[in-house]
Scaffold this motif. Structure first.
Motif, PDB file in Angstrom:
ATOM      1  N   ALA A 141      18.669  22.977  23.522  1.00 42.54           N
ATOM      2  CA  ALA A 141      17.721  23.154  24.629  1.00 42.54           C
ATOM      3  C   ALA A 141      17.586  24.631  24.978  1.00 42.54           C
ATOM      4  O   ALA A 141      16.474  25.127  25.197  1.00 42.54           O
ATOM      5  CB  ALA A 141      18.176  22.348  25.850  1.00 42.54           C
ATOM      6  N   LYS A 142      18.721  25.362  24.997  1.00 44.06           N
ATOM      7  CA  LYS A 142      18.674  26.811  25.269  1.00 44.06           C
ATOM      8  C   LYS A 142      17.883  27.539  24.186  1.00 44.06           C
ATOM      9  O   LYS A 142      17.116  28.450  24.470  1.00 44.06           O
ATOM     10  CB  LYS A 142      20.095  27.400  25.330  1.00 44.06           C
ATOM     11  CG  LYS A 142      20.849  27.095  26.587  1.00 44.06           C
ATOM     12  CD  LYS A 142      22.246  27.725  26.520  1.00 44.06           C
ATOM     13  CE  LYS A 142      23.102  27.264  27.663  1.00 44.06           C
ATOM     14  NZ  LYS A 142      23.604  28.352  28.460  1.00 44.06           N
ATOM     15  N   ALA A 143      18.087  27.125  22.940  1.00 40.97           N
ATOM     16  CA  ALA A 143      17.377  27.772  21.826  1.00 40.97           C
ATOM     17  C   ALA A 143      15.877  27.501  21.920  1.00 40.97           C
ATOM     18  O   ALA A 143      15.070  28.413  21.748  1.00 40.97           O
ATOM     19  CB  ALA A 143      17.923  27.269  20.494  1.00 40.97           C
ATOM     20  N   ARG A 144      15.501  26.275  22.208  1.00 43.06           N
ATOM     21  CA  ARG A 144      14.069  25.946  22.325  1.00 43.06           C
ATOM     22  C   ARG A 144      13.436  26.703  23.479  1.00 43.06           C
ATOM     23  O   ARG A 144      12.303  27.179  23.379  1.00 43.06           O
ATOM     24  CB  ARG A 144      13.899  24.437  22.504  1.00 43.06           C
ATOM     25  CG  ARG A 144      14.204  23.667  21.239  1.00 43.06           C
ATOM     26  CD  ARG A 144      13.959  22.177  21.397  1.00 43.06           C
ATOM     27  NE  ARG A 144      14.418  21.497  20.206  1.00 43.06           N
ATOM     28  CZ  ARG A 144      15.453  20.658  20.167  1.00 43.06           C
ATOM     29  NH1 ARG A 144      16.117  20.366  21.277  1.00 43.06           N
ATOM     30  NH2 ARG A 144      15.809  20.098  19.043  1.00 43.06           N
ATOM     31  N   GLU A 145      14.172  26.827  24.568  1.00 43.88           N
ATOM     32  CA  GLU A 145      13.684  27.593  25.728  1.00 43.88           C
ATOM     33  C   GLU A 145      13.481  29.066  25.339  1.00 43.88           C
ATOM     34  O   GLU A 145      12.468  29.671  25.669  1.00 43.88           O
ATOM     35  CB  GLU A 145      14.729  27.475  26.846  1.00 43.88           C
ATOM     36  CG  GLU A 145      14.254  27.801  28.218  1.00 43.88           C
ATOM     37  CD  GLU A 145      15.366  27.508  29.228  1.00 43.88           C
ATOM     38  OE1 GLU A 145      15.938  28.490  29.746  1.00 43.88           O
ATOM     39  OE2 GLU A 145      15.666  26.328  29.475  1.00 43.88           O
ATOM     40  N   PHE A 146      14.462  29.622  24.630  1.00 45.11           N
ATOM     41  CA  PHE A 146      14.369  31.008  24.177  1.00 45.11           C
ATOM     42  C   PHE A 146      13.141  31.191  23.290  1.00 45.11           C
ATOM     43  O   PHE A 146      12.356  32.111  23.484  1.00 45.11           O
ATOM     44  CB  PHE A 146      15.637  31.410  23.418  1.00 45.11           C
ATOM     45  CG  PHE A 146      15.584  32.816  22.881  1.00 45.11           C
ATOM     46  CD1 PHE A 146      16.118  33.867  23.607  1.00 45.11           C
ATOM     47  CD2 PHE A 146      14.975  33.106  21.659  1.00 45.11           C
ATOM     48  CE1 PHE A 146      16.060  35.179  23.130  1.00 45.11           C
ATOM     49  CE2 PHE A 146      14.898  34.402  21.173  1.00 45.11           C
ATOM     50  CZ  PHE A 146      15.449  35.433  21.914  1.00 45.11           C
ATOM     51  N   TYR A 147      12.983  30.308  22.284  1.00 45.47           N
ATOM     52  CA  TYR A 147      11.856  30.419  21.365  1.00 45.47           C
ATOM     53  C   TYR A 147      10.521  30.261  22.088  1.00 45.47           C
ATOM     54  O   TYR A 147       9.562  30.981  21.796  1.00 45.47           O
ATOM     55  CB  TYR A 147      11.953  29.377  20.245  1.00 45.47           C
ATOM     56  CG  TYR A 147      12.824  29.823  19.086  1.00 45.47           C
ATOM     57  CD1 TYR A 147      12.567  31.002  18.405  1.00 45.47           C
ATOM     58  CD2 TYR A 147      13.888  29.051  18.663  1.00 45.47           C
ATOM     59  CE1 TYR A 147      13.344  31.417  17.350  1.00 45.47           C
ATOM     60  CE2 TYR A 147      14.674  29.450  17.590  1.00 45.47           C
ATOM     61  CZ  TYR A 147      14.395  30.627  16.953  1.00 45.47           C
ATOM     62  OH  TYR A 147      15.177  31.025  15.878  1.00 45.47           O
ATOM     63  N   ALA A 148      10.440  29.335  23.029  1.00 44.59           N
ATOM     64  CA  ALA A 148       9.190  29.140  23.767  1.00 44.59           C
ATOM     65  C   ALA A 148       8.810  30.415  24.504  1.00 44.59           C
ATOM     66  O   ALA A 148       7.659  30.859  24.462  1.00 44.59           O
ATOM     67  CB  ALA A 148       9.331  27.973  24.740  1.00 44.59           C
ATOM     68  N   GLU A 149       9.780  31.033  25.170  1.00 36.98           N
ATOM     69  CA  GLU A 149       9.519  32.270  25.917  1.00 36.98           C
ATOM     70  C   GLU A 149       9.221  33.425  24.953  1.00 36.98           C
ATOM     71  O   GLU A 149       8.279  34.178  25.154  1.00 36.98           O
ATOM     72  CB  GLU A 149      10.724  32.617  26.795  1.00 36.98           C
ATOM     73  CG  GLU A 149      10.548  33.853  27.634  1.00 36.98           C
ATOM     74  CD  GLU A 149       9.436  33.730  28.673  1.00 36.98           C
ATOM     75  OE1 GLU A 149       8.829  34.765  29.014  1.00 36.98           O
ATOM     76  OE2 GLU A 149       9.157  32.603  29.127  1.00 36.98           O
ATOM     77  N   PHE A 150      10.009  33.553  23.902  1.00 35.03           N
ATOM     78  CA  PHE A 150       9.835  34.648  22.934  1.00 35.03           C
ATOM     79  C   PHE A 150       8.464  34.577  22.266  1.00 35.03           C
ATOM     80  O   PHE A 150       7.795  35.597  22.112  1.00 35.03           O
ATOM     81  CB  PHE A 150      10.946  34.588  21.864  1.00 35.03           C
ATOM     82  CG  PHE A 150      10.861  35.683  20.849  1.00 35.03           C
ATOM     83  CD1 PHE A 150      11.393  36.932  21.113  1.00 35.03           C
ATOM     84  CD2 PHE A 150      10.225  35.463  19.624  1.00 35.03           C
ATOM     85  CE1 PHE A 150      11.310  37.951  20.163  1.00 35.03           C
ATOM     86  CE2 PHE A 150      10.136  36.475  18.683  1.00 35.03           C
ATOM     87  CZ  PHE A 150      10.681  37.720  18.957  1.00 35.03           C
TER      88      PHE A 150
END
Length: 142
Positions: A130-139
């Motif tokens: 979930a943290k990784a998906r959040e990071f990728y979405a923002e990035f």
């Protein structure tokens, strides 16, 4: 047109690394099972990487080199790679991997979009993803 199609199929990967293993996840696949990469352990001492002070003649130990080579090989073909690891400086397997990629696999290092210090031992796989998906979405919004 082929480039657009390649971009859609090239994975966004998450590498969760410590001194015992690297777990590589495809972040766009829910329920993904990680590919686990562990250092070669010829002596059966718990399969962990030797610390930096155990290098001899300026050369890394064979199990460290083969471990990082295995991770680099797994990351080839990724569109973007995010690293999660614990610790900082010489105690950080994440930082050591990043340095090795920059030195020996510049093409793979160029795909690294971020590195985040996390407590992976006290975080579930679902929370890490979930943290990784959040990071990728923002990035990728930028």
């Amino acid at each position: 047109m082929a480039k657009t199609d390649d971009r859609k199929t090239a994975p966004h990967l998450l590498v969760v690394i410590d001194h015992q293993e690297a777990r590589v996840y495809r972040t766009e696949v829910h329920g993904a099972v990680p590919l686990r990469i562990t250092p070669f352990d010829p002596h059966g001492h718990g399969r962990h990487l030797h610390s930096a002070h155990e290098w001899t003649d300026g050369k890394r130990q064979p199990e460290r080199k083969s471990f990082y080579e295995g991770v680099a090989k797994t990351l080839r073909g990724a569109e973007q790679v995010l690293l999660f690891g614990g610790g900082t400086g010489r105690s950080s397997a994440m930082e050591m991997l990043l340095a090795d990629l920059k030195d020996h696999h510049a093409d793979v290092a160029g795909k690294i979009v971020g590195s985040v210090v996390v407590d992976a031992h006290h975080t579930t796989e679902d929370q890490l993803l979930a943290k990784a998906r959040e990071f990728y979405a923002e990035f990728n919004r930028k």
